[in-house]
Design a protein around this motif. Structure first.
Motif, PDB file in Angstrom:
ATOM      1  N   ILE C 317      -2.478  -6.043  -6.864  1.00 38.62           N
ATOM      2  CA  ILE C 317      -3.773  -6.259  -6.323  1.00 38.62           C
ATOM      3  C   ILE C 317      -3.881  -4.838  -5.722  1.00 38.62           C
ATOM      4  O   ILE C 317      -4.964  -4.199  -5.874  1.00 38.62           O
ATOM      5  CB  ILE C 317      -3.825  -7.260  -5.268  1.00 38.62           C
ATOM      6  N   ASN C 318      -3.055  -4.418  -5.094  1.00 34.36           N
ATOM      7  CA  ASN C 318      -3.174  -2.868  -4.269  1.00 34.36           C
ATOM      8  C   ASN C 318      -3.566  -1.995  -4.990  1.00 34.36           C
ATOM      9  O   ASN C 318      -4.424  -1.048  -5.152  1.00 34.36           O
ATOM     10  CB  ASN C 318      -1.987  -2.647  -3.505  1.00 34.36           C
ATOM     11  N   ILE C 319      -2.759  -1.837  -6.305  1.00 36.57           N
ATOM     12  CA  ILE C 319      -2.796  -0.892  -7.317  1.00 36.57           C
ATOM     13  C   ILE C 319      -4.280  -0.670  -7.935  1.00 36.57           C
ATOM     14  O   ILE C 319      -5.097   0.143  -7.912  1.00 36.57           O
ATOM     15  CB  ILE C 319      -1.843  -0.941  -8.580  1.00 36.57           C
ATOM     16  N   ILE C 320      -4.758  -2.078  -8.279  1.00 33.81           N
ATOM     17  CA  ILE C 320      -5.994  -2.222  -9.156  1.00 33.81           C
ATOM     18  C   ILE C 320      -7.114  -2.148  -8.289  1.00 33.81           C
ATOM     19  O   ILE C 320      -8.483  -1.370  -8.214  1.00 33.81           O
ATOM     20  CB  ILE C 320      -6.018  -3.385  -9.926  1.00 33.81           C
ATOM     21  N   TYR C 321      -7.181  -2.981  -7.209  1.00 33.01           N
ATOM     22  CA  TYR C 321      -8.142  -3.054  -6.221  1.00 33.01           C
ATOM     23  C   TYR C 321      -8.529  -1.789  -5.629  1.00 33.01           C
ATOM     24  O   TYR C 321      -9.489  -1.177  -5.458  1.00 33.01           O
ATOM     25  CB  TYR C 321      -7.838  -4.076  -5.214  1.00 33.01           C
ATOM     26  N   GLY C 322      -7.235  -1.172  -5.014  1.00 38.16           N
ATOM     27  CA  GLY C 322      -7.465   0.260  -4.426  1.00 38.16           C
ATOM     28  C   GLY C 322      -8.045   1.114  -5.448  1.00 38.16           C
ATOM     29  O   GLY C 322      -9.071   1.818  -5.064  1.00 38.16           O
ATOM     30  N   ALA C 323      -7.804   1.096  -6.619  1.00 37.42           N
ATOM     31  CA  ALA C 323      -8.279   2.135  -7.589  1.00 37.42           C
ATOM     32  C   ALA C 323      -9.735   1.902  -7.829  1.00 37.42           C
ATOM     33  O   ALA C 323     -10.652   2.760  -7.819  1.00 37.42           O
ATOM     34  CB  ALA C 323      -7.454   1.870  -8.864  1.00 37.42           C
ATOM     35  N   PHE C 324     -10.150   0.807  -7.765  1.00 35.07           N
ATOM     36  CA  PHE C 324     -11.473   0.489  -8.255  1.00 35.07           C
ATOM     37  C   PHE C 324     -12.224   1.033  -7.072  1.00 35.07           C
ATOM     38  O   PHE C 324     -13.395   1.420  -7.239  1.00 35.07           O
ATOM     39  CB  PHE C 324     -11.747  -1.211  -8.320  1.00 35.07           C
ATOM     40  N   VAL C 325     -12.017   0.454  -5.759  1.00 37.75           N
ATOM     41  CA  VAL C 325     -12.674   0.647  -4.750  1.00 37.75           C
ATOM     42  C   VAL C 325     -12.744   2.163  -4.534  1.00 37.75           C
ATOM     43  O   VAL C 325     -13.747   2.983  -4.214  1.00 37.75           O
ATOM     44  CB  VAL C 325     -12.102   0.121  -3.332  1.00 37.75           C
ATOM     45  N   ALA C 326     -11.765   3.157  -4.696  1.00 36.39           N
ATOM     46  CA  ALA C 326     -11.763   4.388  -4.858  1.00 36.39           C
ATOM     47  C   ALA C 326     -12.633   4.944  -5.636  1.00 36.39           C
ATOM     48  O   ALA C 326     -13.474   5.883  -5.330  1.00 36.39           O
ATOM     49  CB  ALA C 326     -10.309   5.087  -5.146  1.00 36.39           C
ATOM     50  N   LEU C 327     -12.904   4.255  -6.985  1.00 38.51           N
ATOM     51  CA  LEU C 327     -13.839   4.919  -7.829  1.00 38.51           C
ATOM     52  C   LEU C 327     -15.139   4.727  -7.192  1.00 38.51           C
ATOM     53  O   LEU C 327     -15.916   5.583  -7.654  1.00 38.51           O
ATOM     54  CB  LEU C 327     -13.599   3.900  -9.048  1.00 38.51           C
ATOM     55  N   ALA C 328     -15.542   3.928  -6.265  1.00 34.89           N
ATOM     56  CA  ALA C 328     -16.866   3.766  -5.903  1.00 34.89           C
ATOM     57  C   ALA C 328     -17.116   4.668  -4.520  1.00 34.89           C
ATOM     58  O   ALA C 328     -18.425   4.427  -4.284  1.00 34.89           O
ATOM     59  CB  ALA C 328     -17.340   2.354  -5.696  1.00 34.89           C
ATOM     60  N   GLN C 329     -16.267   5.355  -4.255  1.00 36.68           N
ATOM     61  CA  GLN C 329     -16.594   5.984  -2.717  1.00 36.68           C
ATOM     62  C   GLN C 329     -17.222   7.351  -3.067  1.00 36.68           C
ATOM     63  O   GLN C 329     -17.223   7.993  -4.151  1.00 36.68           O
ATOM     64  CB  GLN C 329     -15.049   6.449  -2.350  1.00 36.68           C
ATOM     65  N   LYS C 330     -18.130   7.536  -2.198  1.00 41.29           N
ATOM     66  CA  LYS C 330     -19.012   8.791  -2.044  1.00 41.29           C
ATOM     67  C   LYS C 330     -18.328   9.937  -1.070  1.00 41.29           C
ATOM     68  O   LYS C 330     -18.583  11.147  -1.048  1.00 41.29           O
ATOM     69  CB  LYS C 330     -20.519   8.501  -1.710  1.00 41.29           C
ATOM     70  N   ASP C 331     -17.375   9.479  -0.211  1.00 46.11           N
ATOM     71  CA  ASP C 331     -16.736  10.323   0.735  1.00 46.11           C
ATOM     72  C   ASP C 331     -15.336  10.721   0.393  1.00 46.11           C
ATOM     73  O   ASP C 331     -14.655   9.954  -0.066  1.00 46.11           O
ATOM     74  CB  ASP C 331     -16.536   9.373   2.219  1.00 46.11           C
ATOM     75  N   PHE C 332     -15.340  12.111   0.261  1.00 49.50           N
ATOM     76  CA  PHE C 332     -13.884  12.467  -0.396  1.00 49.50           C
ATOM     77  C   PHE C 332     -12.756  12.029   0.437  1.00 49.50           C
ATOM     78  O   PHE C 332     -12.036  11.498  -0.353  1.00 49.50           O
ATOM     79  CB  PHE C 332     -14.042  14.144  -0.241  1.00 49.50           C
ATOM     80  N   LYS C 333     -12.792  11.970   1.588  1.00 47.09           N
ATOM     81  CA  LYS C 333     -11.868  11.518   2.410  1.00 47.09           C
ATOM     82  C   LYS C 333     -11.460  10.018   2.206  1.00 47.09           C
ATOM     83  O   LYS C 333     -10.174   9.536   2.200  1.00 47.09           O
ATOM     84  CB  LYS C 333     -11.751  12.006   3.649  1.00 47.09           C
ATOM     85  N   LYS C 334     -12.418   9.181   2.325  1.00 48.00           N
ATOM     86  CA  LYS C 334     -12.230   7.834   1.941  1.00 48.00           C
ATOM     87  C   LYS C 334     -11.862   7.487   0.434  1.00 48.00           C
ATOM     88  O   LYS C 334     -10.810   6.629   0.511  1.00 48.00           O
ATOM     89  CB  LYS C 334     -13.601   7.031   2.036  1.00 48.00           C
ATOM     90  N   LEU C 335     -12.190   8.257  -0.413  1.00 40.11           N
ATOM     91  CA  LEU C 335     -11.442   8.372  -1.721  1.00 40.11           C
ATOM     92  C   LEU C 335      -9.970   8.551  -1.770  1.00 40.11           C
ATOM     93  O   LEU C 335      -9.443   7.592  -2.406  1.00 40.11           O
ATOM     94  CB  LEU C 335     -11.983   9.378  -2.713  1.00 40.11           C
ATOM     95  N   ILE C 336      -9.702   9.292  -0.999  1.00 38.65           N
ATOM     96  CA  ILE C 336      -8.108   9.695  -0.863  1.00 38.65           C
ATOM     97  C   ILE C 336      -7.426   8.706  -0.325  1.00 38.65           C
ATOM     98  O   ILE C 336      -6.526   8.075  -0.479  1.00 38.65           O
ATOM     99  CB  ILE C 336      -8.084  11.083  -0.166  1.00 38.65           C
ATOM    100  N   ALA C 337      -8.106   7.971   0.626  1.00 44.65           N
ATOM    101  CA  ALA C 337      -7.416   7.048   1.414  1.00 44.65           C
ATOM    102  C   ALA C 337      -7.295   5.769   0.639  1.00 44.65           C
ATOM    103  O   ALA C 337      -6.468   5.317   0.709  1.00 44.65           O
ATOM    104  CB  ALA C 337      -8.230   6.659   2.663  1.00 44.65           C
ATOM    105  N   TYR C 338      -8.323   5.572  -0.116  1.00 39.12           N
ATOM    106  CA  TYR C 338      -8.337   4.571  -1.107  1.00 39.12           C
ATOM    107  C   TYR C 338      -7.236   4.805  -2.275  1.00 39.12           C
ATOM    108  O   TYR C 338      -6.403   3.698  -2.495  1.00 39.12           O
ATOM    109  CB  TYR C 338      -9.447   3.904  -1.630  1.00 39.12           C
ATOM    110  N   SER C 339      -7.006   5.664  -2.662  1.00 41.64           N
ATOM    111  CA  SER C 339      -6.074   6.156  -3.513  1.00 41.64           C
ATOM    112  C   SER C 339      -4.680   5.693  -3.079  1.00 41.64           C
ATOM    113  O   SER C 339      -3.714   5.539  -3.734  1.00 41.64           O
ATOM    114  CB  SER C 339      -6.303   7.608  -3.983  1.00 41.64           C
TER     115      SER C 339
END
Lengths: 695, 103, 533
Positions: C317-339
């Protein structure tokens, strides 16, 4: 040549381009002439690969050289036994031929690029990336195990990404690069899972060890279905890299890259890596897996050919023709015509590289005009380009005396035999249809570009033949499209050294009952080195298929060419009118079967919306729960705060108030005089003494 | 022949103590209050010495008495210094009027 | 080396530095900075000395004598309280293959983060003092072998972190800091409860033969130390042991952070200053998985075996969910956080496999995620310093303006994607190899491979939106990297590529221990080993 010398030379061949990459990338900015170093490196690599090929094919044709070392040692792990991950190289005939092909085309493309890319702002970087690509591609070729194959597989993906996106300022180029990488990744996941299955079963990535185990009857999870699945999963890697349906959509977009890159990567070498992968794992494919591969290949070649019929961008036509030809190779592997698939890989690499470089020459001359509707008549302006382009077109159309005829005819014969043996007649029918279509659209391309009258006079007037730096590679490649390099008999590839001694179909290792019937009896002859001795039935059928296939392919190609001339050269029939009459079909082809749109509508927007939904879920629900519990905590604390203020603290305050009252009452006796207090003390002591009577 | 015993000492001491208390309570002059304090201390001293002779305190009683004398001297010095300062501040040593402790 | 308390030094050196800094004047900013730099550099040197003297064939894990650089003495001893028996807490430090990579990582990341702290511009004294205290807390967690001591370090690192985010953070720093603090403290309470529960369940036999309750992690791993009526004894028919495992797991899972406990991470990352993000992602997240490997796993092997499917599920779940949520981020840092969430999922998946390859992959992934994500956050920091925005769509075409920077970005992004030749590939591949080999979690593993694709998706999409395309005119005066930034990015790039080409350099450190751990997990606390006493 000793084995160790072979090994050392191969390793040098492998790593020299990497050296070129590193040096040019790191120092390229300071030294603008450094690209010459890269070219020198690639030329040395080419010479070395010629040497290796010569010695291998001339002196040790039946001996494979394998060298390996342990890369990761996990040792004797509990429960799972000894785990060692090996890296290593395997030099066999296929490898040395591929080394030659890759290095030759790479070198020619390097030379071609000197002129073509002149003035580019990232000139040196471009050459560095070419070096990285060559390194990665050579890695795929020489590896002896699946993991290393996967590693280099991804690295070619990277270099392809970097080169497609070389002009990243253009959004379309950056998009295409990303698309190429991601679409390839889809296939790679399948391949990776296939590799995982094999590793789980055999604890090794090495081809030969896996094949040995399979030949001993040890198959994944003890199930033939899994063996089939493994084959198909690994084939998925090829579906991505070799642009097979339904993952072929990246390749036409990849034409956003510089044209020499398209020639090297997206026509001749990298896209052939998928075919190469399937040849590597060919021996472990079951009949079912092969059938899947054949169907995918056939369907791909058909789809791509139908699209190529109507495209107007010179590179797009070539790109779809590449997809179609790759489909041919894959189909050929699927029907068991291993040797012809590999043969076609090699011949196709040469003539398709020639076509792409030729188109590069045209585009260069026309100042980056790619639309063939604006060309025409260039024959006079670019005579050498025209000659080489025509030569390659003849080859790809499968006209006798060319290399393309030999390999294509072999593939068609293979499908025909397959149809006869298994009853899957659809595959040869598609094969022949595509042959006719190929001849048609390739000649359409030639006619529209080089023949007739110029349609854009301004650009036409400025066009001029490219310098020898660009033309020389064309000539070399066109020359390699003639039959003589492969066989002395222009009608029979079997007579040539290529087919008869260099490349042989390997012995399949899958269990008897999972093979095609015509491959079954091959086991008896299995001892002879690396060569499948086909069942008499198969050999007989191939002989039967040879002449019909040859005649039909010539007739169909001739028909296609004739049609092209009728429509575009002599204009006997108005092409536009036909297009109008079959408008839906025409649009279907022109819009590439609407596949990109379909993917956009389903997979891509689906992923994005899922991402958005999950992001919303994360923000509102998951984090909402956290914030909600924080809110709840604060709410509870507020309630208890009120309780505290009014009940608990109220009691405390009451106590304080009460004491204050008492204090106020007693205030009177506090005079502030020590002496008064002392009087109190004395009397208190006296009273206490009287009260307790201690004495 | 009247034998001087413990009781005599105690009576003297008690009288001294009472005089001291009386002085402290009634005098308004701070110096006089101090003198009353000295009387109380000396009353205690007499008791210590008396118990040292007649009780089972032994030599300890006399030692403590010595301590008290020293203490009294020190105390007198400090107290007089305070009184002097009080005088400087209030120009008065009348304890009734120095009632800043109140409030 | 014997006799020299190197682990104490490496752990408490930062505290020494902190005291030094506290004696300096507020205005001596350069001295403060260089003191911190020297201290963290010394820590790196000590870590290298540690590595040079490290015995690759000593297993550690559950066997005290094969731990290395041990320092052990009685720290707290209270006797005479009749109902409590003798309370005995050891100061017990040591490293083995599980902690050695983390010690190296901590030293490295602290050093890099110090360089990155160079442009902190207010209250430097407080910042660097807290920074060093944090460093001690982190290092301590990885070297402590006494549960009590472990817990102290665990909590010790919490406080400076709170202030570092809360004072030097972004616009919503208070919210993020409090969220981080309370969330982690919430987890810590579980850990504390289980720690006390374990204390009253197992005894250690002292040299003089008396049995006393113990916090010693290694003693807690020995099933024969449990009394049959102990609260968390495997023999006790109550289900408390199971509940304790869950509680402990939740305590650690918050730190990882595991879905659904991950939401503090994006907030903390977005608000934290760059060096603190680097530490947070680089080291702090590893404490969760390290705690599970060091404490949950070997103390509760029986429950671990029962729950491995669930751990793998949450990994997936972490792998897939994190990746999906990262995909939707607009903030660079938040994207890295979700990655990060996604990448830590690989660690969970590898751990859940309970195979050598999987656990090796998991620990290696912890290290690699530390270096790669640290680099990613540094990259965000570089661009944020210059433009004061992190919106992905605000950029475009930076590659033209900042070619060297883009080069490092490409390295880091492709490392995060798991490109072969970079360290991330090896660890992810090992995780998959390990997890795929276990039949019960095979389907989950196959689903997890989707993460490879999604990872490429969001990373390349970001790369494209920020760096490719035509240059956004707003940024036409941006400067390329400066010396200090090279000094942070080059070492990390070198490590990432070096470990991608020669992974054995790291894998050999942990391999013996991991083998021993896996073996232990499969053979201990089974019916036979427990009924044996």
């Amino acid at each position: 040549m000793t084995e160790s010398l072979f090994t050392i030379l191969s390793i040098i061949i492998l790593f020299l381009p990497l050296l070129g990459f590193a040096v040019v990338l790191l120092l390229g900015k300071r030294l603008p002439k450094l690209y010459l170093f890269e070219i020198a490196v690639i030329s040395i690599t080419f010479l070395l690969s010629v040497i290796v090929m010569y010695f291998k094919l001339a002196y040790s044709i039946d001996r494979d050289i394998i060298a390996s070392f342990n890369w990761i040692t996990i040792g004797a792990a509990p429960l799972s036994g000894v785990l060692n991950i090996e890296l290593g190289i395997k030099i066999d005939n296929v490898t040395v031929i591929m080394l030659f092909v890759v290095n030759l085309i790479s070198m020619l493309v390097h030379i071609f690029s000197i002129e073509y890319m002149r003035g580019d702002i990232r000139y040196n970087r471009y050459f560095a990336y070419l070096g990285l690509f060559t390194f990665s591609m050579l890695g795929i070729v020489v590896t002896h195990n699946l993991l290393m194959m996967y590693i280099y597989w991804e690295l070619v993906g990277l270099s392809s990404y970097l080169l497609i996106g070389h002009w990243f300022e253009k959004k379309s180029a950056a998009d295409a690069a990303k698309k190429a990488f991601i679409v390839n990744r889809i296939g790679d996941i399948g391949m990776f899972i296939g590799i995982l299955i094999l590793f789980t079963q055999y604890k090794t990535f090495t081809f030969d060890k896996i094949f040995y185990q399979i030949s001993q009857g040890n198959i994944p999870f003890n199930s033939e279905a899994w063996l089939t699945a493994t084959g198909i999963l690994i084939f998925m890697g090829a579906v991505g890299k070799s642009a097979q349906f339904p993952l072929h959509v990246w390749l036409p977009d990849a034409m956003e890259g510089p044209t020499p890159v398209s020639a090297l990567i997206h026509a001749a070498t990298m896209v052939a890596a998928g075919v190469f992968l399937v040849t590597r794992v060919f021996v472990m494919l079951t009949a079912d897996a092969m059938l899947v591969i054949a169907v995918v290949g056939a369907f791909t070649s058909l789809v791509a050919a139908t699209i190529a019929l109507t495209q107007n961008d010179i590179k797009k036509v070539l790109a779809y023709s590449t997809v179609s030809q790759l489909g041919y190779m894959i189909m050929s592997l699927g029907v068991g015509a291993y040797v012809f698939a590999f043969f076609h890989l090699v011949t196709h690499a040469f003539f398709k590289a020639c076509l792409f470089l030729g188109s590069g020459s045209v585009i260069h001359a026309m100042h980056h005009e790619q639309d063939i509707r604006n060309m025409g008549g260039l024959r006079k302006k670019l005579p050498l380009t025209y000659a080489t382009f025509l030569m390659s077109t003849i080859a790809i159309s499968g006209i006798p005396l060319t290399s393309g005829f030999l390999s294509k005819d072999g593939i068609l014969a293979g499908t025909l035999a397959f149809g006869k043996l298994t009853g899957h007649w659809l595959i040869p029918i598609i094969g022949f249809t595509v042959a006719a279509m190929t001849a048609f659209y390739m000649f359409r391309l030639v006619i529209l570009t080089f023949h007739g009258k110029p349609r854009d006079h301004h650009k036409y007037d400025h066009a001029h033949e490219s310098s020898w730096v660009m033309v020389a590679p064309l000539v070399v490649l066109a020359a390699l499209s003639i039959f003589i390099w492969y066989t002395p008999n222009p009608l029979s590839p079997d007579a040539g050294w290529f087919m008869s001694s260099w490349v042989k179909t390997p012995v399949t290792v899958v269990p008897e009952n999972t093979r095609f019937e015509f491959m079954q009896s091959a086991v008896q002859g299995g001892e002879s080195h690396g060569e499948i001795v086909h069942s008499p039935l198969y050999t007989e059928t191939m002989h039967w298929a040879h002449y019909p296939a040859m005649i039909m392919s010539i007739v169909l190609a001739g028909f296609g060419i004739l049609l092209a001339f009728t429509l575009y050269q002599w204009k006997k029939i108005n092409a536009d009118k036909i297009a109008d009459r079959i408008k839906p079909l025409y649009n279907f082809s022109l819009n590439k079967w609407y596949l990109d749109e379909a993917y956009d509508a389903t997979a891509i927007s689906g992923t994005i919306s899922l991402a958005k939904i999950l992001s919303w879920f994360d923000n509102k629900i998951v984090d909402g729960a956290v914030n909600g519990s924080a809110w709840l905590g604060r709410f509870v604390s507020k309630i208890s705060g009120l309780f505290d203020t009014y009940v608990i603290d109220g009691f405390v305050n009451f106590t304080a108030f009460f004491s204050g009252f008492i204090g106020f009452a007693l205030r009177k006796i506090h005079t502030g005089k020590v002496q008064t207090y002392l009087v109190f003390v004395v009397f208190a002591v006296i009273i206490l003494l009287l009260f307790f009577k201690p004495f | 022949m009247l034998q001087v015993g413990l009781a005599h000492f105690l009576v003297v001491s008690a009288i001294l103590f009472s005089l001291g208390i009386y002085g402290i309570i009634t005098r308004k002059n701070a110096v006089m209050v101090l003198m009353g304090l000295e009387l109380i201390l000396n009353a205690a001293n007499i008791n210590f010495v008396a118990f040292s002779k007649y009780g089972n305190l032994g030599i300890n009683g006399q030692i403590v008495a010595l301590f008290v004398i020293i203490l009294a001297a020190a105390e007198a010095a400090i107290a007089l210094a305070i009184v002097l300062n009080v005088y400087k501040t209030f120009a008065n040593v009348n304890v009734d009027e120095i009632n800043n402790l109140k409030d | 080396m014997m006799g020299f308390p190197i682990l104490t030094f490496i752990t408490f050196l930062p505290v020494l530095g902190m005291i030094l800094i506290l004696f300096l004047k507020k205005e001596q900013t350069n001295t403060i900075k260089y003191t911190t730099l020297i201290i963290t550099a010394l820590q790196v040197v000590l870590a290298i000395i540690l590595l040079a003297n490290y015995n690759y064939s000593a297993a550690g894990v559950y066997e005290e004598k094969s731990f290395q650089f041990i320092e052990k003495f009685r720290w707290i001893e209270i006797s005479g309280i009749s109902w409590l028996g003798t309370v005995k807490i050891d100061y017990f430090l040591g490293v083995d293959g599980l902690s050695m990579p983390m010690v190296l990582l901590t030293a490295l990341i602290s050093f890099i983060a110090t360089i990155s702290s160079w442009n902190i511009n207010h209250s430097l004294k407080g910042y660097f003092a807290l920074f060093l205290l944090l460093d001690t807390g982190m290092m301590g967690v990885f070297v402590a072998l006494d549960f009590f001591l472990f817990y102290i370090f665990w909590e010790l690192m919490l406080l400076p972190m709170y202030f570092l985010i809360g004072i030097w953070g972004g616009p919503r720093k208070e919210y993020a800091a409090i969220k981080f603090f309370i969330y982690t403290l919430f987890g810590s309470i579980f850990i504390l409860l289980v720690m006390i529960g374990l204390y009253f369940s197992a005894t250690e036999t002292l040299a003089d033969g008396t049995k006393v309750f113990t916090f010693n992690i290694l003693q807690l791993m020995n099933s024969s130390n449990y009394t049959s009526d102990g609260l968390l004894s495997p023999l006790n028919p109550n289900n408390l042991r199971f509940i304790a495992y869950l509680a402990l797991f939740v305590g650690f899972a918050i730190k990882i952070p595991m879905f659904p406990f991950h939401t503090w991470l994006p907030d903390a990352h977005v608000e934290a200053p760059t060096p603190i993000s680097v530490i947070l992602a680089g080291v702090l997240l590893k404490m969760g998985t390290y705690g599970i490997l060091r404490i949950s796993y070997p103390i509760f092997p029986d429950i671990t075996r029962d729950l491995m499917w669930w751990i793998a599920l949450f990994g997936m779940i972490n792998i897939i969910y994190g990746a999906f949520v990262a995909l939707a981020q607009k903030d660079f840092k938040k994207l890295i956080a979700y990655s990060s969430v996604s990448h830590m999922g690989y660690v969970l998946l590898g751990m859940a496999s309970l195979t050598t390859a999987g656990v090796n992959g998991a620990i290696f992934q912890m290290f690699n995620h530390g270096t790669i994500t640290a680099m990613l956050f540094l990259i965000v920091g570089v661009v944020y310093d210059r433009t004061h925005t992190r919106g992905i769509d605000d950029f475009g075409g930076l590659a033209t303006q900042m070619p060297a920077y883009t080069g490092f970005v490409t390295v880091a992004f492709f490392a995060a994607i798991g490109l072969p030749g970079m360290s991330g590939f090896i660890s992810e591949a090992l995780v998959f190899v390990g997890a795929f080999g276990v039949e019960s979690i095979r389907i989950l593993t196959i689903l997890s491979t989707l993460g490879i694709l999604l990872g490429a998706g969001y990373m390349l999409w970001t790369l494209q939106r920020i760096f490719f395309g035509p240059l956004n005119g707003k940024w036409s005066s941006l400067k390329d990297l400066e010396f200090r930034e090279y000094a942070m990015l080059i070492p990390l790039s070198i490590i990432i590529i070096f470990l991608g080409v020669y992974p054995s350099a790291m894998l050999d450190i942990m391999n013996t221990s991991v083998n021993s751990l896996v073996n232990f997990l499969h053979t201990n606390f089974t019916a036979t080993t427990i009924s044996g006493f």
